[in-house]
Design an enzyme around this catalytic site. Structure first.
Site, PDB file in Angstrom:
ATOM      1  N   LYS A  14       1.249  -0.760   0.444  1.00  0.00           N
ATOM      2  CA  LYS A  14       0.156  -0.274  -0.069  1.00  0.00           C
ATOM      3  C   LYS A  14       0.710   1.108  -0.148  1.00  0.00           C
ATOM      4  CE  LYS A  14      -2.144  -1.084   3.576  1.00  0.00           C
ATOM      5  NZ  LYS A  14      -1.930  -2.706   4.396  1.00  0.00           N
ATOM      6  N   ARG A  90     -10.519   0.342   7.714  1.00  0.00           N
ATOM      7  CA  ARG A  90      -9.814  -0.787   8.360  1.00  0.00           C
ATOM      8  C   ARG A  90     -11.191  -2.399   8.467  1.00  0.00           C
ATOM      9  NH1 ARG A  90      -3.708  -0.213   8.686  1.00  0.00           N
ATOM     10  NH2 ARG A  90      -2.811  -1.952   8.825  1.00  0.00           N
ATOM     11  N   ARG A 128      11.146  -6.675   6.001  1.00  0.00           N
ATOM     12  CA  ARG A 128      11.813  -4.818   6.196  1.00  0.00           C
ATOM     13  C   ARG A 128      12.030  -4.360   7.689  1.00  0.00           C
ATOM     14  NH1 ARG A 128       6.051  -1.755   5.357  1.00  0.00           N
ATOM     15  NH2 ARG A 128       6.075  -2.761   7.652  1.00  0.00           N
ATOM     16  N   ARG A 134      10.419  -1.353  13.009  1.00  0.00           N
ATOM     17  CA  ARG A 134       8.650  -0.965  13.428  1.00  0.00           C
ATOM     18  C   ARG A 134       8.472  -2.017  14.063  1.00  0.00           C
ATOM     19  NH1 ARG A 134       4.387  -0.022   8.253  1.00  0.00           N
ATOM     20  NH2 ARG A 134       3.398  -1.708   9.673  1.00  0.00           N
ATOM     21  N   ARG A 145      -1.660  -9.840  12.954  1.00  0.00           N
ATOM     22  CA  ARG A 145      -1.636  -8.295  12.632  1.00  0.00           C
ATOM     23  C   ARG A 145      -2.951  -9.017  10.939  1.00  0.00           C
ATOM     24  NH1 ARG A 145       4.157  -5.780  10.973  1.00  0.00           N
ATOM     25  NH2 ARG A 145       2.494  -4.488   8.880  1.00  0.00           N
TER      26      ARG A 145
HETATM   27  P1  AP5 Z   1       4.777  -1.524   2.061  1.00  0.00           P
HETATM   28  O1  AP5 Z   1       4.414  -0.513   0.420  1.00  0.00           O
HETATM   29  O2  AP5 Z   1       5.040  -1.247   3.470  1.00  0.00           O
HETATM   30  O3  AP5 Z   1       2.963  -2.298   2.399  1.00  0.00           O
HETATM   31  P2  AP5 Z   1       1.729  -2.366   3.421  1.00  0.00           P
HETATM   32  O4  AP5 Z   1       1.326  -3.003   2.933  1.00  0.00           O
HETATM   33  O5  AP5 Z   1       1.847  -0.383   3.369  1.00  0.00           O
HETATM   34  O6  AP5 Z   1       2.112  -2.469   4.104  1.00  0.00           O
HETATM   35  P3  AP5 Z   1       1.867  -2.431   6.281  1.00  0.00           P
HETATM   36  O7  AP5 Z   1       3.025  -3.127   7.142  1.00  0.00           O
HETATM   37  O8  AP5 Z   1       2.555  -0.470   6.079  1.00  0.00           O
HETATM   38  O9  AP5 Z   1       0.673  -2.740   6.197  1.00  0.00           O
HETATM   39  P4  AP5 Z   1      -0.540  -2.472   7.324  1.00  0.00           P
HETATM   40  O10 AP5 Z   1      -1.804  -1.971   7.154  1.00  0.00           O
HETATM   41  O11 AP5 Z   1       0.029  -3.364   8.701  1.00  0.00           O
HETATM   42  O12 AP5 Z   1       0.150  -1.305   8.448  1.00  0.00           O
HETATM   43  P5  AP5 Z   1      -0.100   0.198   8.350  1.00  0.00           P
HETATM   44  O13 AP5 Z   1       1.230   1.166   9.204  1.00  0.00           O
HETATM   45  O14 AP5 Z   1      -1.124   0.482   8.037  1.00  0.00           O
HETATM   46  O15 AP5 Z   1       5.614  -3.317   1.372  1.00  0.00           O
HETATM   47  C1  AP5 Z   1       6.153  -3.807   2.818  1.00  0.00           C
HETATM   48  C2  AP5 Z   1       7.194  -4.145   2.020  1.00  0.00           C
HETATM   49  O16 AP5 Z   1       7.533  -4.302   1.246  1.00  0.00           O
HETATM   50  C3  AP5 Z   1       8.599  -2.897   1.993  1.00  0.00           C
HETATM   51  O17 AP5 Z   1      10.037  -3.249   2.643  1.00  0.00           O
HETATM   52  C4  AP5 Z   1       8.577  -2.731   0.598  1.00  0.00           C
HETATM   53  O18 AP5 Z   1      10.149  -2.132   0.083  1.00  0.00           O
HETATM   54  C5  AP5 Z   1       8.436  -4.254  -0.652  1.00  0.00           C
HETATM   55  N1  AP5 Z   1       7.844  -4.335  -1.240  1.00  0.00           N
HETATM   56  C6  AP5 Z   1       6.475  -3.815  -1.457  1.00  0.00           C
HETATM   57  N2  AP5 Z   1       5.453  -4.296  -2.934  1.00  0.00           N
HETATM   58  C7  AP5 Z   1       6.593  -5.373  -3.231  1.00  0.00           C
HETATM   59  C8  AP5 Z   1       6.774  -5.980  -4.468  1.00  0.00           C
HETATM   60  N3  AP5 Z   1       5.520  -5.793  -6.040  1.00  0.00           N
HETATM   61  N4  AP5 Z   1       7.898  -6.667  -5.055  1.00  0.00           N
HETATM   62  C9  AP5 Z   1       8.726  -7.568  -3.307  1.00  0.00           C
HETATM   63  N5  AP5 Z   1       8.848  -6.336  -2.079  1.00  0.00           N
HETATM   64  C10 AP5 Z   1       7.747  -5.140  -2.208  1.00  0.00           C
HETATM   65  O19 AP5 Z   1      -0.655   0.083  10.173  1.00  0.00           O
HETATM   66  C11 AP5 Z   1       0.223  -0.257  10.807  1.00  0.00           C
HETATM   67  C12 AP5 Z   1      -0.730  -0.319  12.440  1.00  0.00           C
HETATM   68  O20 AP5 Z   1      -1.199   1.280  12.377  1.00  0.00           O
HETATM   69  C13 AP5 Z   1      -2.264  -1.131  12.394  1.00  0.00           C
HETATM   70  O21 AP5 Z   1      -1.821  -2.941  12.436  1.00  0.00           O
HETATM   71  C14 AP5 Z   1      -2.932  -0.812  13.332  1.00  0.00           C
HETATM   72  O22 AP5 Z   1      -2.600  -1.613  14.496  1.00  0.00           O
HETATM   73  C15 AP5 Z   1      -2.510   0.765  13.366  1.00  0.00           C
HETATM   74  N6  AP5 Z   1      -3.914   0.995  12.404  1.00  0.00           N
HETATM   75  C16 AP5 Z   1      -3.451   2.002  10.809  1.00  0.00           C
HETATM   76  N7  AP5 Z   1      -4.844   2.121  10.625  1.00  0.00           N
HETATM   77  C17 AP5 Z   1      -5.414   1.700  11.643  1.00  0.00           C
HETATM   78  C18 AP5 Z   1      -7.087   2.029  11.268  1.00  0.00           C
HETATM   79  N8  AP5 Z   1      -7.757   2.256  10.289  1.00  0.00           N
HETATM   80  N9  AP5 Z   1      -7.604   1.050  12.234  1.00  0.00           N
HETATM   81  C19 AP5 Z   1      -7.761   1.303  12.985  1.00  0.00           C
HETATM   82  N10 AP5 Z   1      -6.270   1.294  13.588  1.00  0.00           N
HETATM   83  C20 AP5 Z   1      -5.398   1.745  12.613  1.00  0.00           C
HETATM   84 MG    MG Z   2       2.084   1.110   5.076  1.00  0.00          MG
END
Ligand code: AP5
Ligand code: MG
Length: 191
Positions: A14, A90, A128, A134, A145
């Site tokens: 994402k 979410r 990562r 993180r 997760r």
């Molecule tokens: P990346 O692009 O970082 O993927 P991502 O989908 O953004 O992963 P996240 O870990 O950020 O998702 P998440 O939903 O768990 O975390 P968030 O911060 O939203 O890519 C991941 C890795 O893969 C990178 O190293 C990248 O380089 C690599 N990569 C990407 N594409 C690739 C490809 N095609 N091939 C190879 N490698 C690739 O949320 C964190 C926490 O915050 C949640 O768990 C929750 O506690 C809280 N939170 C956030 N939003 C809410 C909400 N709306 N409601 C309640 N709690 C929330």
């Molecule tokens: Mg992210």
């Protein structure tokens, strides 16, 4: 305005795809995960309340997230061409609230759902985790997760599917391949 909800499992890309979209389309990027991590870093009251939830892979309560989005929309820049919602909504409750918050401002959003195999997202997140710092990039929390993603967030995709505001894409291959699919959709819906 071009408002996009990027949905997908943890590690599905994402954040990575948001960067590509910002570069080509000049949209504003709202990553709720990044906003919450900044709150923790700042030591704010909200940051203290949510730190352990995020470290355990639990969701932050809906009312706090909805308040945060309402505030973001209220204070967004006048020149905003559109918003990428990365990591929100979410839960179905968050989705219903977002619909109302957008309608109130004569806006709407389409969902782009990134499909990536579970083995692949685990591999990406563990990789990562070697450098990200993180608190949630460890095997145990990644599993949690993913469980929440399947149990609570997947129904949000159904919500947008029923509204006919939904596109699914294959995010298993290279970042460029994934973006090419997103780009095709964005060109289509911009017309
Ligand atoms: P990346 O692009 O970082 O993927 P991502 O989908 O953004 O992963 P996240 O870990 O950020 O998702 P998440 O939903 O768990 O975390 P968030 O911060 O939203 O890519 C991941 C890795 O893969 C990178 O190293 C990248 O380089 C690599 N990569 C990407 N594409 C690739 C490809 N095609 N091939 C190879 N490698 C690739 O949320 C964190 C926490 O915050 C949640 O768990 C929750 O506690 C809280 N939170 C956030 N939003 C809410 C909400 N709306 N409601 C309640 N709690 C929330
Ligand atoms: Mg992210």
């Amino acid at each position: 305005m071009l408002n996009i909800i990027l949905c997908g499992a943890p590690g599905s890309g994402k954040g990575t795809q948001s960067d590509f979209i910002v570069q080509k389309y000049g949209l504003d990027h709202l990553s709720t995960g990044d906003v919450l991590r900044a709150e923790i870093k700042s030591g704010s009251e909200l940051g203290k309340e949510i730190e352990s939830l995020i470290a355990q892979g639990q969701l932050v309560p809906d009312h706090k997230m909805i308040h945060l989005i309402d505030h973001y929309l209220e204070t967004r820049s006048e020149n905003c061409k559109g918003i990428i919602f990365d990591g929100f909504p979410r839960t179905v409750e968050q989705a219903e609230a977002l619909t109302l918050l957008l309608e109130r401002r004569h806006m709407e959003a389409v969902m782009i759902d990134l499909f990536v195999e579970e083995d692949e997202v685990i591999k990406r997140l563990l990789e990562r985790g070697r450098t990200s710092g993180r608190a949630d990039d460890n095997f145990e929390t990644i599993k949690q997760r993913l469980k929440i993603y399947h149990d609570v967030t997947k129904p949000v995709c159904q919500y947008y599917l029923k509204k006919h505001n939904y596109f699914a894409i294959n995010g298993n291959n290279t970042m460029e391949d994934t973006f090419a699919q997103i780009d095709t959709i964005l060109r289509l819906i911009q017309k």
